[in-house]
Scaffold this active site. Structure first.
Site, short mmCIF file in Angstrom:
data_model
loop_
_atom_site.label_atom_id
_atom_site.label_comp_id
_atom_site.label_asym_id
_atom_site.label_seq_id
_atom_site.Cartn_x
_atom_site.Cartn_y
_atom_site.Cartn_z
N LYS A 1 36.90 33.58 34.05
CA LYS A 1 38.15 34.02 34.67
C LYS A 1 39.15 32.87 34.70
O LYS A 1 38.91 31.83 35.30
CB LYS A 1 37.88 34.50 36.10
CG LYS A 1 39.13 34.88 36.90
CD LYS A 1 38.76 35.23 38.33
CE LYS A 1 39.99 35.38 39.21
NZ LYS A 1 39.63 35.63 40.64
N ASP B 1 46.85 32.57 41.85
CA ASP B 1 46.77 33.95 42.33
C ASP B 1 47.56 34.09 43.62
O ASP B 1 47.09 33.68 44.69
CB ASP B 1 45.31 34.36 42.54
CG ASP B 1 45.18 35.80 43.00
OD1 ASP B 1 46.14 36.57 42.82
OD2 ASP B 1 44.11 36.15 43.53
N LYS C 1 49.04 37.53 49.21
CA LYS C 1 48.13 36.83 50.11
C LYS C 1 48.90 36.18 51.25
O LYS C 1 50.04 35.75 51.07
CB LYS C 1 47.38 35.73 49.36
CG LYS C 1 46.39 36.16 48.31
CD LYS C 1 45.78 34.93 47.65
CE LYS C 1 44.81 35.28 46.53
NZ LYS C 1 43.57 35.86 47.07
N ASP D 1 41.51 29.31 41.17
CA ASP D 1 41.12 30.65 40.76
C ASP D 1 40.86 30.73 39.26
O ASP D 1 40.48 31.79 38.77
CB ASP D 1 42.18 31.67 41.17
CG ASP D 1 41.58 33.03 41.52
OD1 ASP D 1 40.38 33.08 41.85
OD2 ASP D 1 42.30 34.03 41.46
N ASP E 1 45.43 42.18 44.46
CA ASP E 1 44.73 40.91 44.67
C ASP E 1 43.30 40.96 44.15
O ASP E 1 42.59 39.97 44.21
CB ASP E 1 44.74 40.54 46.16
CG ASP E 1 44.38 39.09 46.41
OD1 ASP E 1 44.49 38.29 45.46
OD2 ASP E 1 44.00 38.75 47.55
N ARG F 1 38.70 40.90 38.27
CA ARG F 1 37.80 41.83 37.58
C ARG F 1 38.54 42.61 36.49
O ARG F 1 37.92 43.07 35.53
CB ARG F 1 37.15 42.77 38.59
CG ARG F 1 38.05 43.75 39.29
CD ARG F 1 37.48 44.26 40.58
NE ARG F 1 37.45 43.19 41.58
CZ ARG F 1 36.94 43.33 42.80
NH1 ARG F 1 36.40 44.49 43.16
NH2 ARG F 1 36.95 42.33 43.66
#
Length: 455
Positions: A224, A229, A236, A247, A306, A310
């Site tokens: 990833k 992010d 967030k 991240d 958020d 995936r």
């Protein structure tokens, strides 16, 4: 990266390794001034406790590091990480050590010597170790971990998709690997979820595809690469963004592992896939309740922007599944649920392969890189099926978040598959693990490859 290793012909001072149980016997064989000095300073052979031994001129002539008790060694990884406590100069190991203890001492020294100096000179350090014979493999392990730490520690302003691509290209050039990059319209058409997540940023998304090796079993690593992010439109809170430069820790870790594999010239056909994006807020950002069509053709309802990791991994895993591979491993800083479950030290992993699970657990212990298996719990499959689309990227309820994320990814993976949900960060200084970016699982995977792939 410049590991703290002495030139082969350097004159070095001894670094004695003495356990608590054998301390008295060792002291009995030392000159009286040495025994008196150590006794007077309260040295008891505690794990990682370092004492400098003065020479006739008062300058340090040697050092002693405690090897502790067996119980203490079980509780502390790399208790022999002495680099930060030694003065500048060249040192060599002395003492009665097994090969395993020697390897732990050398790797602990090299990992403990790491400093992130890009923006500020760091105090301390400067000690170098003369590499014992038979420890050359440990250099590759340390270089891989240093690479991972450098990438994670670099702020997102200087480690966006462009810079992550450049770091991957530099690694490929170093080892004669081939790197191809998919971006722009080709990314939109071929990897729609990677494009959707990264389209909100002016720092354009892309898929990095590194290949190395012509013979042997095929290993595919998917990392990833979310370089920052914000959470997207599901923004967030400020406190939750403070560590989001990490991240891309999955990408950093698979690149560190790739460095280890290529430096050791393992007989493997290696492929590394990294979706490199920034999840930002703009008029182009993807929205809650959007339905995305993945590369595999499965539709995904976005119930939280958020939960973007995936999504980008899914498209990369779908590509990986289109080509036969003996083993596919994904690594990602994916869920807070994994941190709640096992804390920052352990790297949880998921697999349906019992032999792979056992090999990884054993190698994690051997390599001082602890991992812990969590289940692909199939009764939770309905939680990722929203009804309006094939899949839900963020099931409601907040339960079993690490498991549902892993189940989501499994829908896109093919063949023999392992998923790691890592933290990628050391919250405070610990032996061999300075505060900051940290690789997790890479050494365990490397140690398990003889069992996993027969190499």
């Amino acid at each position: 990266m410049n590991l703290p290793l002495s030139p082969p012909n350097a004159t070095s001072r001894p670094l004695y390794v003495v356990g608590a149980e054998g301390l008295q016997a060792w002291l009995a064989g030392q000159p009286a001034p040495v025994a008196a000095w150590l006794s007077g300073t309260g040295f008891a052979g505690g794990l990682g406790d370092v004492r400098l031994l003065p020479g006739p001129d008062g300058a340090p002539a040697a050092a002693v590091i405690g090897h502790g008790t067996a119980a203490a060694r079980r509780r502390t990884r790399f208790g022999l990480a002495a680099a930060a406590q030694l003065p500048q100069g060249d040192w060599h190991l002395e003492g009665t050590l097994t090969d395993e203890e020697r390897d732990e001492a050398v790797l602990g020294f090299l990992l403990g010597a790491y400093r992130f100096t890009r923006y500020r000179a760091q105090t301390g350090g400067g000690a170098r170790l003369k590499l014992p014979e038979g420890c050359e493999r440990l250099v590759a392990l340390a270089e891989g971990e240093w690479l991972t730490r450098d990438l994670i520690n670099t702020p997102s302003a200087d480690m966006g998709p462009d810079e992550l691509e450049a770091a991957t290209a530099a690694l490929a050039a170093r080892h004669g690997a081939h790197l191809s990059v998919t971006r722009d319209e080709a990314l939109r058409e071929g990897f729609p979820m990677i494009h959707a997540v990264g389209d909100g940023s002016d720092r354009r998304p892309r898929l990095l595809d590194l290949r190395w090796g012509a013979n042997g079993p095929a290993l595919t690593l998917v990392g990833k690469g979310v370089c920052f992010d914000t959470g997207g439109l599901d923004l967030k809170p400020a406190a939750s963004m403070l560590l989001m430069k990490k991240d891309m820790g999955g990408a950093a870790t698979v690149l560190g592992l790739a460095q280890m594999i290529m430096a050791l010239n393992l007989p493997i056909r290696l492929r590394v896939l990294i979706p490199a994006v920034e999840n930002s807020v703009s008029g182009r950002a993807f929205r809650p309740k959007d339905i995305l069509t993945s590369r595999k053709g499965l539709t995904v309802e976005v119930n939280n922007t958020d939960a973007e990791g995936r999504l980008v991994l899914a498209d990369a895993l779908a590509l990986a599944a289109e080509e036969a591979s003996d083993l596919t491993i994904s690594m990602a800083t994916l869920t807070g649920a994994a941190r709640v479950a096992v804390g920052p030290d352990l790297a949880p992993f998921f697999t349906d392969d019992e032999a792979a699970a056992a090999a990884l657990a054993d190698a994690g212990t051997e390599m001082r890189d602890p991992v812990w298996r969590l289940p692909f719990w199939e009764p939770y499959e309905p939680m990722i099926e929203p009804g309006i689309a094939d899949l839900d990227n963020a099931p409601a309820g907040g339960m079993a978040g690490a498991i549902t994320a892993a189940l989501f990814l499994r829908r896109f993976a093919g063949g023999r598959y392992v998923h790691f949900d890592i933290y990628g960060h050391q919250p405070g200084d610990a032996p061999g693990r300075p505060k900051g970016g940290a690789g997790q699982g890479a050494r365990a995977i490397l140690g398990a490859l003889p069992t996993l792939l027969g190499v």
